[in-house]
Design an enzyme around this catalytic site. Structure first.
Site, mmCIF file in Angstrom:
data_model
loop_
_atom_site.group_PDB
_atom_site.id
_atom_site.type_symbol
_atom_site.label_atom_id
_atom_site.label_comp_id
_atom_site.label_asym_id
_atom_site.label_seq_id
_atom_site.Cartn_x
_atom_site.Cartn_y
_atom_site.Cartn_z
ATOM 1 N N ASP A 104 0.845 -1.186 0.000
ATOM 2 C CA ASP A 104 0.000 0.000 0.000
ATOM 3 C C ASP A 104 0.892 1.253 0.000
ATOM 4 O O ASP A 104 2.088 1.171 0.312
ATOM 5 C CB ASP A 104 -0.853 -0.045 1.286
ATOM 6 C CG ASP A 104 -1.851 1.078 1.376
ATOM 7 O OD1 ASP A 104 -2.296 1.586 0.334
ATOM 8 O OD2 ASP A 104 -2.198 1.454 2.520
ATOM 9 N N GLU A 149 -0.405 5.013 0.928
ATOM 10 C CA GLU A 149 -0.741 5.949 2.008
ATOM 11 C C GLU A 149 -0.789 5.210 3.348
ATOM 12 O O GLU A 149 -1.388 4.144 3.455
ATOM 13 C CB GLU A 149 -2.103 6.597 1.739
ATOM 14 C CG GLU A 149 -2.090 7.516 0.526
ATOM 15 C CD GLU A 149 -3.491 7.991 0.166
ATOM 16 O OE1 GLU A 149 -4.144 8.618 1.002
ATOM 17 O OE2 GLU A 149 -3.921 7.714 -0.968
ATOM 18 N N GLU A 179 -1.657 9.991 4.831
ATOM 19 C CA GLU A 179 -2.941 9.933 4.129
ATOM 20 C C GLU A 179 -3.182 11.257 3.391
ATOM 21 O O GLU A 179 -3.221 12.320 3.994
ATOM 22 C CB GLU A 179 -4.084 9.705 5.133
ATOM 23 C CG GLU A 179 -4.066 8.359 5.828
ATOM 24 C CD GLU A 179 -4.475 7.193 4.930
ATOM 25 O OE1 GLU A 179 -5.129 7.423 3.892
ATOM 26 O OE2 GLU A 179 -4.126 6.045 5.266
ATOM 27 N N SER A 227 -2.199 0.888 -4.933
ATOM 28 C CA SER A 227 -2.888 1.905 -4.153
ATOM 29 C C SER A 227 -4.268 2.215 -4.723
ATOM 30 O O SER A 227 -4.494 2.108 -5.921
ATOM 31 C CB SER A 227 -2.042 3.185 -4.146
ATOM 32 O OG SER A 227 -2.750 4.230 -3.541
ATOM 33 N N ASP A 228 -5.159 2.628 -3.819
ATOM 34 C CA ASP A 228 -6.467 3.121 -4.253
ATOM 35 C C ASP A 228 -6.430 4.620 -4.479
ATOM 36 O O ASP A 228 -7.470 5.273 -4.525
ATOM 37 C CB ASP A 228 -7.541 2.745 -3.222
ATOM 38 C CG ASP A 228 -8.042 1.324 -3.457
ATOM 39 O OD1 ASP A 228 -8.008 0.861 -4.603
ATOM 40 O OD2 ASP A 228 -8.466 0.683 -2.480
ATOM 41 N N LYS A 266 -6.330 -4.647 -5.482
ATOM 42 C CA LYS A 266 -5.141 -5.047 -4.719
ATOM 43 C C LYS A 266 -5.032 -6.573 -4.676
ATOM 44 O O LYS A 266 -3.961 -7.133 -4.919
ATOM 45 C CB LYS A 266 -5.189 -4.454 -3.308
ATOM 46 C CG LYS A 266 -5.175 -2.925 -3.311
ATOM 47 C CD LYS A 266 -4.887 -2.373 -1.926
ATOM 48 C CE LYS A 266 -4.946 -0.861 -1.919
ATOM 49 N NZ LYS A 266 -4.118 -0.265 -0.869
#
Lengths: 199, 199
Positions: free
Chosen positions: B7, B9, B15, B90-91, B133
């Protein structure tokens, strides 16, 4: 979104085995996938030749440590990374590739592994899977990426065919003749011009 | 061979949305996947809030340009890249991520895309695919890699479950309580200690 799968040797760095052949004076080691499309046959013959001359992994690593990236390769990779993602997909081995990847700014590399005995003699190699370059493109397409593939040799052809866009970079004449369907590019500026249509 | 899916953040950078909330003073924007597991619901509400306050993409990009990687993240990524390959999954959106990725030395990133109108207003987002993911881990396993996955939030859990090794990095207490099966790590040296077993 387009991302890039690129071959390593012949595209970003010189052919490792040709350099090893030149430095060691063993001309039989000059054969590459450009000459012998059957990769297993090629690797088995390389191991036999190395054994015959008593060469071990560290001897080849010493030669590789002296290889420089092709002129412009580092800047080209930086240019690509500013625009999209790139995965280098190579039939080299992690034990050979590391000093080259460091010089290239460590783009992500998918490749194979060598097996040594306790004396550092190369006794085997482990291919990650059959047809690894094509399968990498397929896997990325499964992640909903469109893929631009670049390479110079017979072992790149299935990757170029699977990709949404396939480009031959500085291929030898026999590859050009056998696969006339792919555009042929001979320098990075020309490659960047094509890539600009997609990334 | 093990490679790493991480990931972004909360693991390598703070974030993004929390920083945007702090800089803009809009506290509603502090909600993240840590608080709202339904990502589409979260993103739609973010777009509504931005619209309500007249904020456009470049306003958020201005905030992101000021974000620094977490202390130690750059060195940790260098350490990983010397040992194996890493893909950041990552989103986030490519329009947000780029200045952060540059600061991190541009590791390979798989993420999403925002859609803007002609006034630079964010009008939609394109997820590359559902459950991206987990699917990235699956695709890499299909390429015969073993995968170590690291993340901090609910949206990382399916990736951690799919991976051969799953690690929670600095997760909030609700994630720890909901998923007690994963080891919890709170700093990079501790993470390196675990990774050393595999890479």
């Amino acid at each position: 979104m387009y991302l890039i799968c690129s071959d390593l040797e012949g595209v970003f760095v010189p052919e490792v085995w040709i350099n090893v052949a030149d430095k060691t004076g063993i001309s039989e080691l000059r054969r590459t996938t450009r000459d012998e499309p059957d990769y297993d046959k090629l690797m088995r013959s390389r191991m036999t030749i190395l054994d015959k001359h008593g060469l071990k992994l560290h001897d080849i690593q010493n030669v590789i440590a002296q290889i420089l990236p092709l002129p412009g390769a580092i800047e080209f990779i930086e240019w690509v990374k500013e625009r999209t993602q790139m995965i280098v997909v190579s039939d080299t081995f992690i034990q050979f590739a590391d000093p080259l990847m460091k010089k290239l700014g460590r783009p992500t590399l998918f490749c194979h592994t060598l097996v040594m005995d306790e004396t550092n003699r190369i006794i085997d190699y482990k291919l990650r899977q059959p047809d690894p370059k094509r399968k990498t493109v397929e896997a990325l397409q499964g992640l909903k990426y469109q893929v631009i593939a670049m390479g110079d040799s017979y072992n790149d052809i299935s990757m170029l065919k699977q990709a949404d866009v396939g480009i031959l970079f500085r291929p030898p004449q026999n590859v050009i003749s056998d696969y006339p369907q792919f555009p042929v590019v001979t320098d990075y500026p020309e490659l960047m011009e094509i890539l600009c249509k997609y990334i």
